[in-house]
Design a protein around this motif. Structure first.
Motif, PDB file in Angstrom:
ATOM      1  N   UNK A 142       0.832  -1.204   0.000  1.00 45.27           N
ATOM      2  CA  UNK A 142       0.000   0.000   0.000  1.00 45.27           C
ATOM      3  C   UNK A 142       0.866   1.253   0.000  1.00 45.27           C
ATOM      4  N   UNK A 143       1.916   1.262   0.812  1.00 49.01           N
ATOM      5  CA  UNK A 143       2.834   2.405   0.838  1.00 49.01           C
ATOM      6  C   UNK A 143       3.514   2.569  -0.509  1.00 49.01           C
ATOM      7  N   UNK A 144       3.959   1.465  -1.094  1.00 55.19           N
ATOM      8  CA  UNK A 144       4.656   1.531  -2.376  1.00 55.19           C
ATOM      9  C   UNK A 144       3.738   1.981  -3.508  1.00 55.19           C
ATOM     10  N   UNK A 145       2.448   1.723  -3.374  1.00 58.84           N
ATOM     11  CA  UNK A 145       1.518   2.081  -4.436  1.00 58.84           C
ATOM     12  C   UNK A 145       1.479   3.587  -4.679  1.00 58.84           C
ATOM     13  N   UNK A 146       1.808   4.382  -3.654  1.00 52.82           N
ATOM     14  CA  UNK A 146       1.802   5.835  -3.810  1.00 52.82           C
ATOM     15  C   UNK A 146       3.079   6.337  -4.475  1.00 52.82           C
ATOM     16  N   UNK A 147       4.126   5.506  -4.501  1.00 53.94           N
ATOM     17  CA  UNK A 147       5.344   5.878  -5.199  1.00 53.94           C
ATOM     18  C   UNK A 147       6.206   6.890  -4.489  1.00 53.94           C
ATOM     19  N   UNK A 148       6.037   7.057  -3.182  1.00 55.27           N
ATOM     20  CA  UNK A 148       6.831   8.024  -2.441  1.00 55.27           C
ATOM     21  C   UNK A 148       7.532   7.333  -1.281  1.00 55.27           C
ATOM     22  N   UNK A 149       8.663   7.872  -0.775  1.00 57.34           N
ATOM     23  CA  UNK A 149       9.304   7.305   0.411  1.00 57.34           C
ATOM     24  C   UNK A 149       8.322   7.312   1.587  1.00 57.34           C
ATOM     25  N   UNK A 150       8.273   6.238   2.368  1.00 60.00           N
ATOM     26  CA  UNK A 150       7.250   6.139   3.421  1.00 60.00           C
ATOM     27  C   UNK A 150       7.230   7.313   4.395  1.00 60.00           C
ATOM     28  N   UNK A 151       8.394   7.799   4.827  1.00 67.42           N
ATOM     29  CA  UNK A 151       8.390   8.887   5.802  1.00 67.42           C
ATOM     30  C   UNK A 151       7.799  10.158   5.205  1.00 67.42           C
TER      31      UNK A 151
ATOM     32  N   UNK B 185      -0.542  11.530   6.185  1.00 72.11           N
ATOM     33  CA  UNK B 185      -1.010  10.878   7.396  1.00 72.11           C
ATOM     34  C   UNK B 185      -1.131   9.374   7.231  1.00 72.11           C
ATOM     35  N   UNK B 186      -1.227   8.639   8.337  1.00 75.25           N
ATOM     36  CA  UNK B 186      -1.233   7.162   8.274  1.00 75.25           C
ATOM     37  C   UNK B 186      -2.454   6.564   7.592  1.00 75.25           C
ATOM     38  N   UNK B 187      -3.623   7.179   7.741  1.00 74.52           N
ATOM     39  CA  UNK B 187      -4.834   6.560   7.185  1.00 74.52           C
ATOM     40  C   UNK B 187      -4.794   6.513   5.666  1.00 74.52           C
ATOM     41  N   UNK B 188      -4.466   7.629   5.046  1.00 70.04           N
ATOM     42  CA  UNK B 188      -4.435   7.656   3.581  1.00 70.04           C
ATOM     43  C   UNK B 188      -3.207   6.929   3.055  1.00 70.04           C
ATOM     44  N   UNK B 189      -2.068   7.064   3.738  1.00 74.94           N
ATOM     45  CA  UNK B 189      -0.844   6.403   3.273  1.00 74.94           C
ATOM     46  C   UNK B 189      -1.013   4.895   3.209  1.00 74.94           C
TER      47      UNK B 189
ATOM     48  N   UNK C 271     -10.226  -6.592 -10.637  1.00 72.29           N
ATOM     49  CA  UNK C 271      -8.866  -7.092 -10.414  1.00 72.29           C
ATOM     50  C   UNK C 271      -7.896  -5.933 -10.222  1.00 72.29           C
ATOM     51  N   UNK C 272      -6.725  -6.272  -9.715  1.00 67.77           N
ATOM     52  CA  UNK C 272      -5.606  -5.337  -9.622  1.00 67.77           C
ATOM     53  C   UNK C 272      -4.336  -6.114  -9.906  1.00 67.77           C
ATOM     54  N   UNK C 273      -3.307  -5.378 -10.275  1.00 68.15           N
ATOM     55  CA  UNK C 273      -2.020  -5.994 -10.584  1.00 68.15           C
ATOM     56  C   UNK C 273      -0.941  -5.270  -9.779  1.00 68.15           C
ATOM     57  N   UNK C 274      -0.304  -5.980  -8.854  1.00 68.85           N
ATOM     58  CA  UNK C 274       0.818  -5.420  -8.091  1.00 68.85           C
ATOM     59  C   UNK C 274       2.079  -5.766  -8.868  1.00 68.85           C
ATOM     60  N   UNK C 275       2.701  -4.744  -9.485  1.00 65.78           N
ATOM     61  CA  UNK C 275       3.689  -5.001 -10.531  1.00 65.78           C
ATOM     62  C   UNK C 275       5.145  -4.970 -10.089  1.00 65.78           C
ATOM     63  N   UNK C 276       5.439  -4.583  -8.895  1.00 64.56           N
ATOM     64  CA  UNK C 276       6.846  -4.423  -8.529  1.00 64.56           C
ATOM     65  C   UNK C 276       7.114  -5.029  -7.151  1.00 64.56           C
ATOM     66  N   UNK C 277       6.764  -6.283  -6.992  1.00 65.37           N
ATOM     67  CA  UNK C 277       6.891  -6.973  -5.707  1.00 65.37           C
ATOM     68  C   UNK C 277       8.239  -7.701  -5.640  1.00 65.37           C
ATOM     69  N   UNK C 278       9.058  -7.458  -4.626  1.00 61.42           N
ATOM     70  CA  UNK C 278      10.295  -8.239  -4.490  1.00 61.42           C
ATOM     71  C   UNK C 278       9.974  -9.729  -4.431  1.00 61.42           C
ATOM     72  N   UNK C 279      10.737 -10.511  -5.167  1.00 62.48           N
ATOM     73  CA  UNK C 279      10.443 -11.943  -5.250  1.00 62.48           C
ATOM     74  C   UNK C 279      10.367 -12.594  -3.876  1.00 62.48           C
ATOM     75  N   UNK C 280      11.258 -12.205  -2.964  1.00 59.79           N
ATOM     76  CA  UNK C 280      11.297 -12.847  -1.659  1.00 59.79           C
ATOM     77  C   UNK C 280      10.054 -12.555  -0.817  1.00 59.79           C
ATOM     78  N   UNK C 281       9.268 -11.542  -1.214  1.00 59.43           N
ATOM     79  CA  UNK C 281       8.055 -11.206  -0.465  1.00 59.43           C
ATOM     80  C   UNK C 281       6.796 -11.804  -1.083  1.00 59.43           C
TER      81      UNK C 281
END
Length: 665
Positions: free
Chosen positions: A276-285, A292-296, A312-322
């Motif tokens: 969810x954090x990665x979907x926004x494309x910004x550094x988490x901090x 804020x935490x709710x929207x992030x 459907x949705x497609x999560x396109x950049x998932x590290x293989x180990x995860x």
């Protein structure tokens, strides 16, 4: 025990301090283990004045909140006396324990969250008054216990609210890793036993940290509410993001409350939150500090599937180990998920190349939808045909007009070109701020048919309205970011701007580079910029100018059509082009003989290519033939330059020959 008279207490402390100094004359920090020592502290520091060998001591003390409040005057007098000998009074451990009323009653503390806040203000007040002789922040070790066998998510939200309000991060590090230690001699042990919450072990995911913190090994226990187990696991796994404890606690709690199925797989809960954090494309901090935490933690792709707005949705950049744990988590959440394919990501262009570092994970509401998406995605990747795009777009909830526009492109997988194409198709259209996908964050995940696409705008506005219900302040901050002008060169070279067009230049009032390592020129020194088809020229505060090469740079102003100056820079190049090249040649990730085409960059009417096979690289450039310029090879009206041609292997020569034969005559 029997409390000793005050003078005997002080005499005992002094005797022990003398013994410490005999062994370690330069030691400064000394821990005082006495309970409730506040009243004797002024006399102790006053007594140090007559013994120079005891000067410059830093006395670490423990306290309860109520003792701290009652002893404020004693602490002030002690800090005053400590100044005379260069000493410091250091309440390093104050037992705040919790900010939730139910837990404070459970712990039998006798005070409430308001008194916790009052005690924190007292510490800050004394530090301001005695900056050289009073300390409370250095070790960030003040007492809090966030997780107990009885903790429910709502109590964690209350703690997060109070921790943010009082700035608790100043007083305690790693608060989200704190949990109750149970020992047979404690009443809470008996309560946990009676409630059936004692366990055989802590489990593989959570070891007992009591011994490493200097305590006896404690008794294992489990949570009465499995949702809390998922929240604790997610907080622990995501500590590496460096978020404030209050933000991390609220982020994980809100997500689990929306997706309670994670209680069935607590140890996998961090995966979808991280996505969810990665979907926004910004550094988490940066993301949490702005939105804020709710929207992030609201995943624009996943949540719309859960709400039924898309299939459907497609999560396109998932590290293989995860990937395995992520699929496990999505399944626990009541969705269907499967790994589609593997790739590696080229950050600059956003292209997916051959590799196995990253994977795509398909997510759907029903098994038949998942099967359809997996099938069509694999067909797209294996054949490169555009025919399956329409079906994929429908499954992913993309507007039909945008899918049709993408399917007409010769190279639909060229992401950088797809960002520019809507503005070329409709240069007069006003870019709706909600559809601005070039800047700090984006509400849309598909490429647009035009900057003012009504179908896309309807979807984006629906998402934004949902975010406003979730957190009005965060949604307002997001609206403001979407409305800012953006200079876009590629995915690693972007900046948000404030300013206006003056003649042929854009006068810059403020500029912020969006990628941490992409400060092409110092942001504060930029006074204006000019665009052309080959890049951007920055005018600096000292009168100097600096050019940055980039093909067809974009400068968009949400709410307005492209300025005439920006349109000129975006115009198609004039002269010889390679638009008729076979897609098999000029598509990243495609095989050319024994090699893979791993890089393709257009600079005006030239194309730069990189062929790669393991450690072997071949760099080449295709351009219109110019009699004034030498070339490695010429074929008709084309020239081909090869770096270090004498070192080419036979396989490399065959690949280059194939490229040459594929060029239009």
């Amino acid at each position: 025990y029997v409390a000793s008279p005050p003078d005997e207490v002080v005499a005992s402390w002094l005797q022990q301090l003398r013994a410490v100094r005999e062994v370690a004359p330069t030691v400064r920090e000394v821990l005082l283990t006495d309970e409730r020592p506040h009243a004797q502290l002024p006399a102790f520091f006053e007594a140090l004045v007559s013994e120079p060998s005891l000067h410059a001591v830093e006395l670490l003390i423990k306290s309860r909140v109520d003792w701290l409040i009652e002893g404020e005057q004693d602490l002030a007098e002690a800090a005053e006396q400590a100044l005379r000998t260069g000493s410091v009074l250091h309440p390093y451990l104050v037992g705040f324990e919790n900010f939730d009323a139910w837990h404070l009653k459970l712990f039998n503390k006798g005070y409430d969250a308001e008194q916790n806040a009052h005690a924190i203000e007292l510490l800050r007040r004394l530090k301001t008054r005695y900056p050289d002789s009073f300390e409370y922040r250095r070790h960030r070790a003040h007492g809090i216990v966030l997780f107990t066998p009885w903790t429910e998510p709502e109590a964690l939200l209350e703690n997060a609210r109070w921790m943010r309000k009082v700035g608790f991060a100043e007083l305690r590090s790693a608060a989200v890793e704190t949990r109750l230690r149970l020992y047979p001699r404690l009443p809470l042990y008996a309560k946990a036993q009676a409630d059936g919450l004692l366990a055989e072990s802590f489990g593989d995911a959570r070891e007992d940290r009591a011994s490493e913190q200097g305590y006896d090994a404690s008794t294992p226990w489990r949570f009465a509410d499995s949702r809390t187990a998922a929240i604790e696991s997610a907080c622990r796994d995501l500590r590496h993001l460096g978020l404030d404890d209050a933000d991390l606690l609220e982020l994980c709690t809100e997500f689990v409350l929306r997706w309670p199925g994670l209680a069935r797989r607590p140890t996998a809960a961090s995966g979808p939150i991280l996505q969810a954090l990665r979907a926004w494309g910004r550094p988490p901090r940066a993301l949490l500090s702005s939105l804020g935490p709710r929207i992030s933690g609201w995943d624009p792709e996943l949540e719309t599937v859960g709400e039924g707005a898309r299939e459907c949705a497609l999560k396109e950049d998932v590290p293989r180990e995860h990937a395995a744990r992520l699929v496990e988590a999505y399944t626990a959440m009541g969705l269907c998920a499967r790994v589609v394919s593997a790739h590696r990501l080229e950050q600059e262009t956003g292209d997916h190349l051959r590799g196995d570092q990253r994977v795509k994970v398909a997510v759907a509401r029903a098994p038949e939808q998942l099967e359809a998406l997996v099938s069509v995605q694999r067909e797209l990747e294996e054949t490169g045909d555009v025919a399956p795009l329409e079906q994929a777009g429908r499954l992913l909830g993309y507007p039909a007009c945008c899918v049709r526009a993408l399917s007409t492109r010769e190279h639909p997988g060229d992401n950088l070109a797809n960002e520019r194409e809507p503005f070329r198709r409709a240069p007069e259209a006003r870019l709706a701020p909600e559809l601005n996908r070039l800047g700090w964050a984006s509400l849309v995940r598909h490429h647009l048919c035009s900057p003012d696409c009504e179908a896309s705008l309807e979807r984006a506005q629906a998402v934004l309205l949902g975010l406003e219900r979730l957190d009005a302040a965060g949604a307002r901050a997001l609206r403001e970011r979407l409305a800012r002008p953006v200079l876009f060169l590629d995915y690693l070279r972007r900046a948000e701007l404030d300013g206006r067009w003056v003649g042929e230049s854009f006068r810059v009032d403020a500029l912020e580079w969006l990628e941490p390592d992409a400060e092409l020129v110092p942001a504060r020194r930029v006074r204006s910029l000019r665009l052309d088809a080959r890049g951007v020229v920055f005018e600096l505060d000292d009168g100097a100018s600096r050019r940055v090469d980039a093909r067809a740079p974009l400068l968009v102003e949400p709410g307005r059509p492209l300025a005439q100056q920006a349109r000129a820079a975006l115009a198609q190049e004039v002269g010889a082009t390679l638009t008729q090249e076979p897609r098999a040649v000029l598509r990243r990730g495609r095989r050319i003989g024994a090699f893979e085409l791993t890089r393709l960059r257009t600079r005006g009417d030239e194309r730069e290519l990189r062929l790669q096979r393991d450690a072997e690289r071949v760099e080449l450039r295709i351009r219109p033939h110019d009699p004034a310029r030498p070339q490695t090879i010429r074929r008709g009206r084309w020239a081909l330059d090869v770096r270090d041609p004498l070192a080419l292997s036979d396989d490399a020569k065959r690949a280059i020959t194939w490229i040459l034969r594929s060029l239009p005559r």
